[in-house]
Design an enzyme around this catalytic site. Structure first.
Site, mmCIF file in Angstrom:
data_model
loop_
_atom_site.group_PDB
_atom_site.id
_atom_site.type_symbol
_atom_site.label_atom_id
_atom_site.label_comp_id
_atom_site.label_asym_id
_atom_site.label_seq_id
_atom_site.Cartn_x
_atom_site.Cartn_y
_atom_site.Cartn_z
ATOM 1 N N ASP A 1 -19.755 9.761 6.026
ATOM 2 C CA ASP A 1 -18.939 10.969 6.151
ATOM 3 C C ASP A 1 -19.306 11.815 7.366
ATOM 4 O O ASP A 1 -19.090 13.025 7.365
ATOM 5 C CB ASP A 1 -19.042 11.814 4.889
ATOM 6 C CG ASP A 1 -20.463 12.318 4.637
ATOM 7 O OD1 ASP A 1 -21.407 11.776 5.238
ATOM 8 O OD2 ASP A 1 -20.620 13.263 3.836
ATOM 9 N N LYS B 1 -6.396 13.828 12.395
ATOM 10 C CA LYS B 1 -5.707 15.079 12.061
ATOM 11 C C LYS B 1 -4.292 15.077 12.615
ATOM 12 O O LYS B 1 -3.340 15.449 11.919
ATOM 13 C CB LYS B 1 -6.497 16.276 12.608
ATOM 14 C CG LYS B 1 -7.725 16.633 11.786
ATOM 15 C CD LYS B 1 -8.618 17.626 12.501
ATOM 16 C CE LYS B 1 -7.912 18.922 12.805
ATOM 17 N NZ LYS B 1 -8.796 19.892 13.498
ATOM 18 N N SER C 1 -27.005 18.912 8.811
ATOM 19 C CA SER C 1 -26.613 18.172 7.616
ATOM 20 C C SER C 1 -26.955 16.690 7.756
ATOM 21 O O SER C 1 -27.347 16.043 6.777
ATOM 22 C CB SER C 1 -25.111 18.335 7.359
ATOM 23 O OG SER C 1 -24.790 19.688 7.085
ATOM 24 N N GLU D 1 -18.296 25.889 -5.166
ATOM 25 C CA GLU D 1 -19.425 25.088 -5.638
ATOM 26 C C GLU D 1 -20.349 24.720 -4.480
ATOM 27 O O GLU D 1 -21.579 24.715 -4.627
ATOM 28 C CB GLU D 1 -18.909 23.821 -6.325
ATOM 29 C CG GLU D 1 -19.952 23.032 -7.091
ATOM 30 C CD GLU D 1 -20.616 21.951 -6.248
ATOM 31 O OE1 GLU D 1 -21.626 21.385 -6.694
ATOM 32 O OE2 GLU D 1 -20.119 21.663 -5.131
ATOM 33 N N HIS D 2 -19.753 24.422 -3.323
ATOM 34 C CA HIS D 2 -20.550 24.058 -2.143
ATOM 35 C C HIS D 2 -21.442 25.226 -1.714
ATOM 36 O O HIS D 2 -22.616 25.026 -1.385
ATOM 37 C CB HIS D 2 -19.616 23.657 -0.997
ATOM 38 C CG HIS D 2 -20.337 23.287 0.263
ATOM 39 N ND1 HIS D 2 -20.985 22.072 0.422
ATOM 40 C CD2 HIS D 2 -20.542 23.969 1.420
ATOM 41 C CE1 HIS D 2 -21.540 22.020 1.620
ATOM 42 N NE2 HIS D 2 -21.289 23.157 2.240
ATOM 43 N N LYS E 1 -1.073 15.016 10.159
ATOM 44 C CA LYS E 1 -0.123 16.126 10.279
ATOM 45 C C LYS E 1 1.251 15.598 10.655
ATOM 46 O O LYS E 1 2.281 16.174 10.284
ATOM 47 C CB LYS E 1 -0.611 17.137 11.322
ATOM 48 C CG LYS E 1 -1.820 17.945 10.881
ATOM 49 C CD LYS E 1 -2.309 18.875 11.995
ATOM 50 C CE LYS E 1 -3.520 19.670 11.552
ATOM 51 N NZ LYS E 1 -4.030 20.560 12.642
ATOM 52 N N ARG F 1 -13.694 17.846 10.357
ATOM 53 C CA ARG F 1 -14.925 18.291 10.996
ATOM 54 C C ARG F 1 -15.859 17.098 11.203
ATOM 55 O O ARG F 1 -15.744 16.067 10.545
ATOM 56 C CB ARG F 1 -15.628 19.359 10.160
ATOM 57 C CG ARG F 1 -16.080 18.861 8.759
ATOM 58 C CD ARG F 1 -17.511 18.384 8.774
ATOM 59 N NE ARG F 1 -17.965 17.816 7.518
ATOM 60 C CZ ARG F 1 -18.074 16.513 7.283
ATOM 61 N NH1 ARG F 1 -17.726 15.638 8.218
ATOM 62 N NH2 ARG F 1 -18.532 16.042 6.131
ATOM 63 N N GLU G 1 -14.618 9.625 6.364
ATOM 64 C CA GLU G 1 -14.262 9.933 4.981
ATOM 65 C C GLU G 1 -13.049 10.849 4.950
ATOM 66 O O GLU G 1 -13.020 11.884 5.618
ATOM 67 C CB GLU G 1 -15.428 10.607 4.261
ATOM 68 C CG GLU G 1 -15.113 10.926 2.793
ATOM 69 C CD GLU G 1 -16.238 11.659 2.094
ATOM 70 O OE1 GLU G 1 -16.914 11.034 1.253
ATOM 71 O OE2 GLU G 1 -16.451 12.845 2.407
ATOM 72 N N LYS H 1 -29.444 14.640 5.277
ATOM 73 C CA LYS H 1 -29.003 13.398 4.657
ATOM 74 C C LYS H 1 -29.931 12.244 5.036
ATOM 75 O O LYS H 1 -30.203 11.358 4.224
ATOM 76 C CB LYS H 1 -27.579 13.087 5.115
ATOM 77 C CG LYS H 1 -26.810 12.181 4.176
ATOM 78 C CD LYS H 1 -26.382 12.928 2.925
ATOM 79 C CE LYS H 1 -25.464 12.090 2.074
ATOM 80 N NZ LYS H 1 -25.009 12.820 0.877
#
Length: 226
Positions: free
Chosen positions: A74, A19, A50, A156-157, A23, A44, A141, A54
């Site tokens: 990811d 990040k 999650s 959509e998520h 940036k 994140r 990712e 997965k």
């Protein structure tokens, strides 16, 4: 520190470092009075819930392991938002030129749109993290998309979470229609890209000028009062 904390720590470090570096690209463009292809950057580490889901999906044991690190590409995720579709390609080229990460795989969901209407460009990178125990290379990712693509993907998520991937036909049709509408918006904005950049530059310059004048007037007022 638990086993999952130890396992995920390098991923957290990778996200923080990526990040800052990404940036930094935006800042470099701004400092040289160039329009940055990067609008903003977020990141994140995938939540344990999650990772668990997965793992089940891939038929893997839910525990920290080299296999898990290899299969789940990811766990560390960074997202780059751009104003225009052409900016996405600029960012990809900038990533390809870097020596502090290695691109492992590219997935072009802009040219090859998913059936749902999802558009984005995914880059899987191998990134070295320096730890007190030595260097660790992890997979991360990087998703690159426009603001319009990101808005659609966020909606959509949320719906995907609600319906667990089994969308009612009417909802699916509307999502696909909305995805096309978002892409048409990107295309229209690209046609007036130069005018948009000129307007943004004009706004920034006048905002800075106004700020300078206000600061100057405040300084005069303080001097007069004394």
């Amino acid at each position: 520190m638990g086993q999952w904390d130890r396992f995920l720590q390098p991923y957290k470090q990778a996200v923080d470092e990526l990040k800052i570096k990404l940036k930094g690209i935006r800042t470099q463009f701004q400092k040289t009075n160039q329009t940055s292809p990067i609008e903003f950057v977020t990141g994140r580490v995938k939540p344990l819930a999650s990772i668990y889901d997965k793992s089940l999906e891939k038929g893997m044991v839910f525990e920290p392991s080299t296999k898990l690190a290899h299969e789940l590409q990811d766990i560390a995720g960074v997202r780059i938002m751009c104003q225009f579709v052409d900016d996405i390609h600029t960012v990809i080229e900038l990533l390809r030129q870097r020596h502090d990460l290695k691109i492992i795989e590219e997935k072009d969901y802009i040219t090859n749109v998913k059936a749902s209407g999802y558009r984005s460009y995914h880059v899987i990178v191998e990134y070295p993290v320096a730890t007190i125990e030595g260097e660790i290379k992890i997979l991360a990712e990087i998703q690159i998309r426009t603001l319009a693509m990101n808005f659609w993907a966020s909606i959509e998520h949320s719906l995907n979470y609600k319906y667990k991937g089994e969308f009612p036909e009417e909802i699916m049709k509307r999502l696909q229609f909305a995805a096309e509408a978002a892409f048409r918006l990107d295309e229209e904005m690209s046609l007036i890209r130069n005018e948009i950049h000129d307007a943004q530059k004009y706004f920034t310059e006048n905002k800075e000028l106004t700020s300078t004048i206000v600061q100057s007037d405040l300084g005069k007022g303080e001097h007069t009062d004394s």
